[in-house]
Design a protein around this motif. Sequence first.
Motif, PDB file in Angstrom:
ATOM      1  N   PRO A 119     -15.618  15.396  37.284  1.00 22.30           N
ATOM      2  CA  PRO A 119     -15.024  16.837  37.567  1.00 22.30           C
ATOM      3  C   PRO A 119     -13.800  16.762  38.122  1.00 22.30           C
ATOM      4  O   PRO A 119     -12.993  18.022  38.345  1.00 22.30           O
ATOM      5  N   ASN A 120     -14.313  16.015  39.493  1.00 23.03           N
ATOM      6  CA  ASN A 120     -13.263  15.987  40.239  1.00 23.03           C
ATOM      7  C   ASN A 120     -11.979  15.417  40.124  1.00 23.03           C
ATOM      8  O   ASN A 120     -10.482  15.914  40.479  1.00 23.03           O
ATOM      9  N   LEU A 121     -11.648  14.123  39.008  1.00 22.94           N
ATOM     10  CA  LEU A 121     -10.857  14.230  38.291  1.00 22.94           C
ATOM     11  C   LEU A 121     -10.045  15.415  37.200  1.00 22.94           C
ATOM     12  O   LEU A 121      -8.885  15.108  37.072  1.00 22.94           O
ATOM     13  N   GLN A 122     -10.811  16.321  36.447  1.00 23.43           N
ATOM     14  CA  GLN A 122     -10.247  17.104  35.867  1.00 23.43           C
ATOM     15  C   GLN A 122      -9.644  18.195  36.868  1.00 23.43           C
ATOM     16  O   GLN A 122      -8.471  18.778  36.552  1.00 23.43           O
ATOM     17  N   ARG A 123     -10.456  18.150  37.349  1.00 24.77           N
ATOM     18  CA  ARG A 123      -9.760  19.616  38.581  1.00 24.77           C
ATOM     19  C   ARG A 123      -8.518  18.752  39.593  1.00 24.77           C
ATOM     20  O   ARG A 123      -8.015  19.669  39.340  1.00 24.77           O
TER      21      ARG A 123
END
Length: 135
Positions: A119-123
Amino acid sequence: MSDRRNPLPFEPKGTKGERSEKAQAAPAARQEAIPRPIANRMARRVAVFTGLPSLAGMGVFVLSYVLVTRGIADIPPGVTLTGSGALFLLGLAGLSFGVLTTSWEPQPGSLLGLENLRPNLQRMRQSIRAQKEKD
């Protein structure tokens, strides 16, 4: 003599007492990009995932020095350099790992935080895309 002088290139325009219109129009409370509790959590994770390998990298030099000077072991300098370099690189990777595995939820998450990596990579990708579109 004139009281006016030429401003330096890095000096802000206007007098010291003046504030720019943009600064006056800014709201009193700024909206933070990263909330304070999450930023603190990131800082702790970065300190651990970067600090421990970096300390170990310095420890390799000390241990190698002690072993060689006391005649306990004959360690080639290349081994010391390779070992400490690998640990410093691990610490550098820990910098990114600490930031990218931090939970943005109210709960701190697991010890390693691997569930927060995707999720943090997507953000991060969305933020980069939005910045590119803005420019």
